[in-house]
Design a protein around this motif. Structure first.
Motif, PDB file in Angstrom:
ATOM      1  N   GLN A 256       0.566  -1.697   0.200  1.00  0.00           N
ATOM      2  CA  GLN A 256      -0.156   0.398  -0.262  1.00  0.00           C
ATOM      3  C   GLN A 256       1.006   1.822  -0.321  1.00  0.00           C
ATOM      4  OE1 GLN A 256      -2.554  -0.088   2.697  1.00  0.00           O
ATOM      5  NE2 GLN A 256      -4.318  -2.309   2.068  1.00  0.00           N
ATOM      6  N   ALA A 259       2.060   1.575  -3.790  1.00  0.00           N
ATOM      7  CA  ALA A 259       0.647   2.348  -3.722  1.00  0.00           C
ATOM      8  C   ALA A 259       0.967   4.052  -3.959  1.00  0.00           C
ATOM      9  CB  ALA A 259      -0.417   2.211  -4.255  1.00  0.00           C
ATOM     10  N   VAL A 261      -0.548   4.636  -0.679  1.00  0.00           N
ATOM     11  CA  VAL A 261      -1.984   4.769   0.622  1.00  0.00           C
ATOM     12  C   VAL A 261      -0.538   4.892   2.178  1.00  0.00           C
ATOM     13  CG1 VAL A 261      -3.459   3.571   1.711  1.00  0.00           C
ATOM     14  CG2 VAL A 261      -3.127   4.482  -1.086  1.00  0.00           C
ATOM     15  N   PRO A 268     -10.490  -2.489   3.211  1.00  0.00           N
ATOM     16  CA  PRO A 268     -11.356  -2.115   1.954  1.00  0.00           C
ATOM     17  C   PRO A 268     -12.487  -1.821   2.243  1.00  0.00           C
ATOM     18  CG  PRO A 268     -10.172  -4.543   1.763  1.00  0.00           C
ATOM     19  CD  PRO A 268     -10.067  -4.716   3.405  1.00  0.00           C
ATOM     20  N   PRO A 272     -15.075   6.161   3.949  1.00  0.00           N
ATOM     21  CA  PRO A 272     -14.481   6.731   3.302  1.00  0.00           C
ATOM     22  C   PRO A 272     -13.519   7.778   3.796  1.00  0.00           C
ATOM     23  CG  PRO A 272     -16.650   6.609   2.548  1.00  0.00           C
ATOM     24  CD  PRO A 272     -16.080   5.862   4.104  1.00  0.00           C
ATOM     25  N   LEU A 276      -9.724   8.915   2.961  1.00  0.00           N
ATOM     26  CA  LEU A 276      -9.448  10.038   2.591  1.00  0.00           C
ATOM     27  C   LEU A 276      -8.040  10.299   3.151  1.00  0.00           C
ATOM     28  CD1 LEU A 276     -12.360  12.460   1.716  1.00  0.00           C
ATOM     29  CD2 LEU A 276     -10.629  11.828   0.429  1.00  0.00           C
ATOM     30  N   ARG A 279      -4.620   8.388   1.667  1.00  0.00           N
ATOM     31  CA  ARG A 279      -4.872   8.452   0.565  1.00  0.00           C
ATOM     32  C   ARG A 279      -4.065  10.119   0.082  1.00  0.00           C
ATOM     33  NH1 ARG A 279      -9.144   4.580  -3.008  1.00  0.00           N
ATOM     34  NH2 ARG A 279      -8.371   2.892  -1.133  1.00  0.00           N
TER      35      ARG A 279
ATOM     36  N   GLN B 327      -3.841   3.499  -6.316  1.00  0.00           N
ATOM     37  CA  GLN B 327      -4.358   3.520  -4.847  1.00  0.00           C
ATOM     38  C   GLN B 327      -5.290   2.578  -4.716  1.00  0.00           C
ATOM     39  OE1 GLN B 327      -5.103   7.669  -3.908  1.00  0.00           O
ATOM     40  NE2 GLN B 327      -3.464   7.779  -2.668  1.00  0.00           N
ATOM     41  N   THR B 328      -6.613   2.886  -5.883  1.00  0.00           N
ATOM     42  CA  THR B 328      -7.619   2.214  -5.540  1.00  0.00           C
ATOM     43  C   THR B 328      -7.556   0.282  -5.907  1.00  0.00           C
ATOM     44  OG1 THR B 328      -9.075   3.798  -6.327  1.00  0.00           O
ATOM     45  CG2 THR B 328     -10.251   1.690  -6.062  1.00  0.00           C
ATOM     46  N   THR B 330      -5.066  -0.849  -5.840  1.00  0.00           N
ATOM     47  CA  THR B 330      -4.223  -1.491  -4.622  1.00  0.00           C
ATOM     48  C   THR B 330      -5.185  -1.985  -3.730  1.00  0.00           C
ATOM     49  OG1 THR B 330      -2.111  -0.578  -5.598  1.00  0.00           O
ATOM     50  CG2 THR B 330      -1.600  -1.673  -3.728  1.00  0.00           C
ATOM     51  N   VAL B 331      -5.436  -1.585  -3.079  1.00  0.00           N
ATOM     52  CA  VAL B 331      -6.697  -1.676  -2.015  1.00  0.00           C
ATOM     53  C   VAL B 331      -6.891  -2.888  -2.755  1.00  0.00           C
ATOM     54  CG1 VAL B 331      -8.292  -1.036  -0.364  1.00  0.00           C
ATOM     55  CG2 VAL B 331      -6.330   0.767  -0.506  1.00  0.00           C
ATOM     56  N   ARG B 334      -4.816  -6.349  -3.073  1.00  0.00           N
ATOM     57  CA  ARG B 334      -4.494  -6.640  -1.719  1.00  0.00           C
ATOM     58  C   ARG B 334      -5.813  -7.257  -0.943  1.00  0.00           C
ATOM     59  NH1 ARG B 334      -0.807  -9.752   0.496  1.00  0.00           N
ATOM     60  NH2 ARG B 334      -0.358  -9.451   2.259  1.00  0.00           N
ATOM     61  N   GLY B 335      -6.996  -7.114  -1.322  1.00  0.00           N
ATOM     62  CA  GLY B 335      -8.108  -7.243  -0.335  1.00  0.00           C
ATOM     63  C   GLY B 335      -8.383  -8.553  -1.060  1.00  0.00           C
ATOM     64  N   GLU B 340      -9.849 -10.520   1.842  1.00  0.00           N
ATOM     65  CA  GLU B 340     -11.090  -9.761   2.757  1.00  0.00           C
ATOM     66  C   GLU B 340     -12.415  -9.218   2.054  1.00  0.00           C
ATOM     67  OE1 GLU B 340      -8.588  -6.703   3.937  1.00  0.00           O
ATOM     68  OE2 GLU B 340      -7.615  -7.962   6.481  1.00  0.00           O
ATOM     69  N   LEU B 341     -11.799  -9.168   0.565  1.00  0.00           N
ATOM     70  CA  LEU B 341     -12.974  -8.907  -0.372  1.00  0.00           C
ATOM     71  C   LEU B 341     -12.944 -10.129  -1.326  1.00  0.00           C
ATOM     72  CD1 LEU B 341     -11.727  -5.735  -1.394  1.00  0.00           C
ATOM     73  CD2 LEU B 341     -13.822  -6.081  -0.478  1.00  0.00           C
ATOM     74  N   ASP B 345     -18.778  -8.090  -3.054  1.00  0.00           N
ATOM     75  CA  ASP B 345     -18.907  -6.947  -2.334  1.00  0.00           C
ATOM     76  C   ASP B 345     -18.605  -6.285  -3.892  1.00  0.00           C
ATOM     77  OD1 ASP B 345     -18.495  -8.009   0.315  1.00  0.00           O
ATOM     78  OD2 ASP B 345     -16.498  -8.796  -0.420  1.00  0.00           O
ATOM     79  N   LYS B 348     -20.746  -2.523  -3.226  1.00  0.00           N
ATOM     80  CA  LYS B 348     -20.200  -2.280  -1.184  1.00  0.00           C
ATOM     81  C   LYS B 348     -18.982  -1.258  -1.503  1.00  0.00           C
ATOM     82  CE  LYS B 348     -20.347  -3.007   3.501  1.00  0.00           C
ATOM     83  NZ  LYS B 348     -20.553  -4.806   4.068  1.00  0.00           N
ATOM     84  N   ILE B 349     -18.064  -1.610  -2.263  1.00  0.00           N
ATOM     85  CA  ILE B 349     -16.886  -1.036  -2.306  1.00  0.00           C
ATOM     86  C   ILE B 349     -17.195   0.000  -3.451  1.00  0.00           C
ATOM     87  CG2 ILE B 349     -14.703  -1.266  -3.258  1.00  0.00           C
ATOM     88  CD1 ILE B 349     -14.533  -2.139  -0.642  1.00  0.00           C
ATOM     89  N   LYS B 352     -18.507   3.260  -1.675  1.00  0.00           N
ATOM     90  CA  LYS B 352     -17.652   3.315  -0.527  1.00  0.00           C
ATOM     91  C   LYS B 352     -16.147   4.535  -1.715  1.00  0.00           C
ATOM     92  CE  LYS B 352     -12.865   2.447   1.409  1.00  0.00           C
ATOM     93  NZ  LYS B 352     -12.300   1.765   0.929  1.00  0.00           N
ATOM     94  N   GLU B 353     -15.641   3.488  -2.127  1.00  0.00           N
ATOM     95  CA  GLU B 353     -14.267   4.514  -3.000  1.00  0.00           C
ATOM     96  C   GLU B 353     -15.026   5.452  -3.886  1.00  0.00           C
ATOM     97  OE1 GLU B 353     -11.479   3.866  -2.989  1.00  0.00           O
ATOM     98  OE2 GLU B 353     -10.411   1.775  -2.451  1.00  0.00           O
ATOM     99  N   GLN B 355     -17.889   7.475  -2.954  1.00  0.00           N
ATOM    100  CA  GLN B 355     -17.822   8.350  -1.721  1.00  0.00           C
ATOM    101  C   GLN B 355     -16.597   9.267  -1.781  1.00  0.00           C
ATOM    102  OE1 GLN B 355     -19.191   5.799   1.203  1.00  0.00           O
ATOM    103  NE2 GLN B 355     -21.443   6.679   0.324  1.00  0.00           N
ATOM    104  N   ALA B 356     -15.467   8.385  -1.238  1.00  0.00           N
ATOM    105  CA  ALA B 356     -13.950   8.913  -0.622  1.00  0.00           C
ATOM    106  C   ALA B 356     -13.552   9.744  -2.377  1.00  0.00           C
ATOM    107  CB  ALA B 356     -12.528   7.656  -0.683  1.00  0.00           C
TER     108      ALA B 356
END
Lengths: 451, 451
Positions: A256, A259, A261, A268, A272, A276, A279, B327-328, B330-331, B334-335, B340-341, B345, B348-349, B352-353, B355-356
């Motif tokens: 991360q 990248a 982060v 994940p 939000p 933010l 990042r 950034q997005t 990679t997360v 990795r998830g 974890e993902l 999902d 849902k993800i 959230k992405e 929104q951020a």
């Protein structure tokens, strides 16, 4: 494994008896996940369906905020039972997250031994061996026979995190040797443990960073490693299940940071706002660097006006150089992360990267010349030669930076992943653009003088 | 731990006796590393200084090419002893690397049981549970008492990779239940093992990918997991030491693919040629994509000539958008990698992405407007509004692509890390540039019509 069944069952139609059966016959980690994804108001209800033993196991798998909810919704006696039964390292982790007032109350309800164990662990800095260790290990005094040792192990309460290794100490708890349960079982009962125990004990100090502990356990294929203090006294053990988590965490952090982060691993499903916060700083960092870079580029606007094909070439230039830099950076940072590289290898690695880089430079330089020949109008074709040369130079700069920056940080005992990808690409852009535009405008200058 | 001492000792001054002592009292993994870094001609000499037991242990830690060298330099009898004593999974790994002729000869020298074990493992596809498992586990028949089980375990030869779990099967080797050595030790000898063994066994199938096996063992904190075939017959176990290596390998692969280093994990000390082979294809990929992107940009050369500040703005634009995308990406990758993902999902993800991303878009858009106001000459200041808008749009496109691309690949059962960073940044560049330049030239057009 039964999670899906559980998920699709019972709760909404109110058949709590069936749910109770399901939850008590499912793996604790799956029940933990099930409870976590329930709506807030249902979590405590579901948790109270668990029998005592299952409740204790499931509790350790809940995220800190759900643990806090459960604590607030249960009777003090129930809470005390659960907290008392947790392993000291898990308990320390929970106490880290809870408000100080709650921790104080919970500490008072613990038995003296458990309170002592928790206090010990909380006394060490976060991210060290002392903080991730457990104090529940098997310790043997050095005069015992194998038979005595085995019956001592049999009398241990079931709490011990592993009984597969026993640590032999003298009167001052100084760690002398280690013996595996396997060795004990394969030896005649009347033999002295000191005759079979290994004195070449691999051990770690309380203050060792957790990622180094993990690397050592990985290297020597250990299920547990003893932790000693400055006086070589045994204070705990770190077990393999923690190591697996530590290695994954460290890998996530490396990946991360590369990248852009920051600040540890972003989950994940982080909110939000967390996203933010982790990042945006990097993005502004990139922009800030660019203000520098752009003030270097801005004076060349006249040049670009005269040779507009530059605007087509420059992005290719920047993207390819950036990619070369990130490739090298990533291999270096990961090599340092898994312990395959040390700062002592700097020049060995740099030499190899430059060798490979030379090949890359030639290949990319030639491609660049061909491409810009295609794009440029006839009167601007001379630009392609400059573009190819700068592309090749930039490639060599990229592999050099990608190697030296993380190695240098590591040598200074800083985190090599501090130089993240965006940082390196931006630096490469700035260097490449300035060289390129300077060369072009110099050429233009000479050319115009001649014209 | 004694590696440094060993390194600085003996070998060059010819004191082989001291070296022999050192090598035989050092951890096998350290000796393996020491031998590997020796000049080629010295490796076999050093290896022959090891006593039999140490030689067997050290051999497993050598890289395949050094193992082959050693095999070629030893007598057939010595080779046979070492190969016979290796654990079946390590042996299968070695055989994978050796020339077919050598493997055939070595197979003939193995005892029938070991030959059978190796053949079984080599029969499964690379990267599956069947290939990384070992066949050296403790199996108990279901009628035994605890006392009988313990004395059976005591009679096992010391080869078994773990004796801490025993697997209970029926006459057809069908896996029935699992019992830990710990449970056996804590129970009276006359109790039947079926009364204490757990029938809720977590197990994996031979064909399960190794990374899934690793995730399961991590999730349930297992030291070993039983592997069964299609008929639910027990065929082997996977142990935690392999899992630690698998998890690290997978993390390295993810991290390197993201950076545009393909084809499994590149070691820091890979030869420059390997390095080139793993990296150049991605660089050419980036360039190839750019040919597409540039032919889209090329028609706008007139526009750039009229508004040269664009050449200053565009790189910032491209770098920042690329960073957001990575950034997005990679997360997400990795998830997916750590489990974890899941593709379920996705929305849902994405929500959230976005929104951020909206917060990021506003912040970066405004910054872009300010910066381009500073850079642009007075008559070109109107460009900043377009730049800000496109920056914001590009940010939203970046988080969307960074989420949907890997999620989509995973849903199609492909490797989500196939979309590496350079790919995404180049796509974002192309999209952003084209939108930006189209808007600017349209504006110019309208503006000129008015003028």
């Amino acid at each position: 494994m039964l999670l899906e069944d559980v998920r699709n069952s019972a709760f909404d139609i109110g058949d709590l008896n069936q749910l109770k059966l399901d939850l008590n016959s499912t793996q604790p980690v799956d029940v933990g996940e099930y409870i976590t994804q329930l709506p807030k108001q249902d979590r405590a209800i579901a948790f109270r369906l668990l029998n005592k033993h299952q409740a204790i196991d499931v509790f350790e798998y809940l995220p800190a905020e759900v643990q806090e909810e459960i604590i607030n919704s249960l009777h003090d006696v129930q809470v005390a039972q659960i907290i008392e039964a947790m392993s000291p390292d898990e308990r320390a982790e929970l106490f880290d997250e809870l408000p100080a007032g709650v921790v104080k109350r919970l500490l008072q309800e613990l038995s003296p031994e458990e309170r002592q164990a928790t206090a010990t662990i909380l006394g060490y800095a976060e991210g060290t061996a002392g903080r991730v260790m457990t104090t529940e290990y098997v310790r043997l005094r050095d005069g015992l026979t194998v038979g005595e040792a085995l019956s001592k192990i049999r009398r241990q309460d079931e709490d011990k995190e592993t009984i597969y290794y026993a640590y032999v100490t003298d009167d001052n708890r100084t760690l002398m040797s280690v013996v595996s349960l396997r060795q004990l079982l394969f030896t005649f009962p009347e033999v002295l443990i000191t005759d079979i125990a290994s004195t070449r004990v691999i051990k770690v100090r309380t203050e060792m960073p957790q990622e180094e502990v993990a690397q050592i356990m990985k290297r020597y294929d250990l299920i547990a490693v003893p932790v000693v203090d400055r006086e070589e006294r045994l204070v705990g053990i770190v077990t393999i299940d923690d190591v697996v988590d530590i290695l994954e965490e460290e890998a996530t952090e490396d990946i991360q940071k590369l990248a852009g982060v920051s600040g540890g691993d972003e989950q994940p499903f982080s909110s939000p706002l967390v996203t933010l916060r982790k990042r945006l700083p990097w993005l502004f960092g990139v922009m800030l660097l660019y203000i520098g870079a752009s003030s270097a580029i801005a004076p060349f606007q006249e040049t670009i006006k005269m040779v507009p094909v530059l605007a087509v070439i420059m992005p290719l230039f920047s993207n390819t150089g950036g990619t070369v830099g990130i490739q090298t950076l990533t291999v270096t940072i990961r090599g340092l992360g898994v312990g395959e590289l040390t700062p002592q290898d700097t020049f060995k690695i740099l030499r190899k990267e430059l060798q490979a880089g030379l090949g890359t430079a030639v290949a990319l330089g030639l491609t660049m010349i061909m491409l810009s020949l295609i794009w440029a109008p006839p009167q601007e074709r001379w630009v392609s030669l400059v573009a190819g040369t700068v592309m090749a130079t930039n490639t060599l700069v990229a592999v050099t930076l990608g190697t030296l920056l993380p190695m240098g940080l590591k040598r200074l005992k800083l985190d090599p992943a501090l130089v993240s990808g965006p940082l390196v690409t931006t630096m490469l852009d700035a260097i490449g653009f300035v060289i390129f535009l300077t060369l072009i405008s110099t050429a233009l200058h000479i050319f115009h003088l001649k014209a």
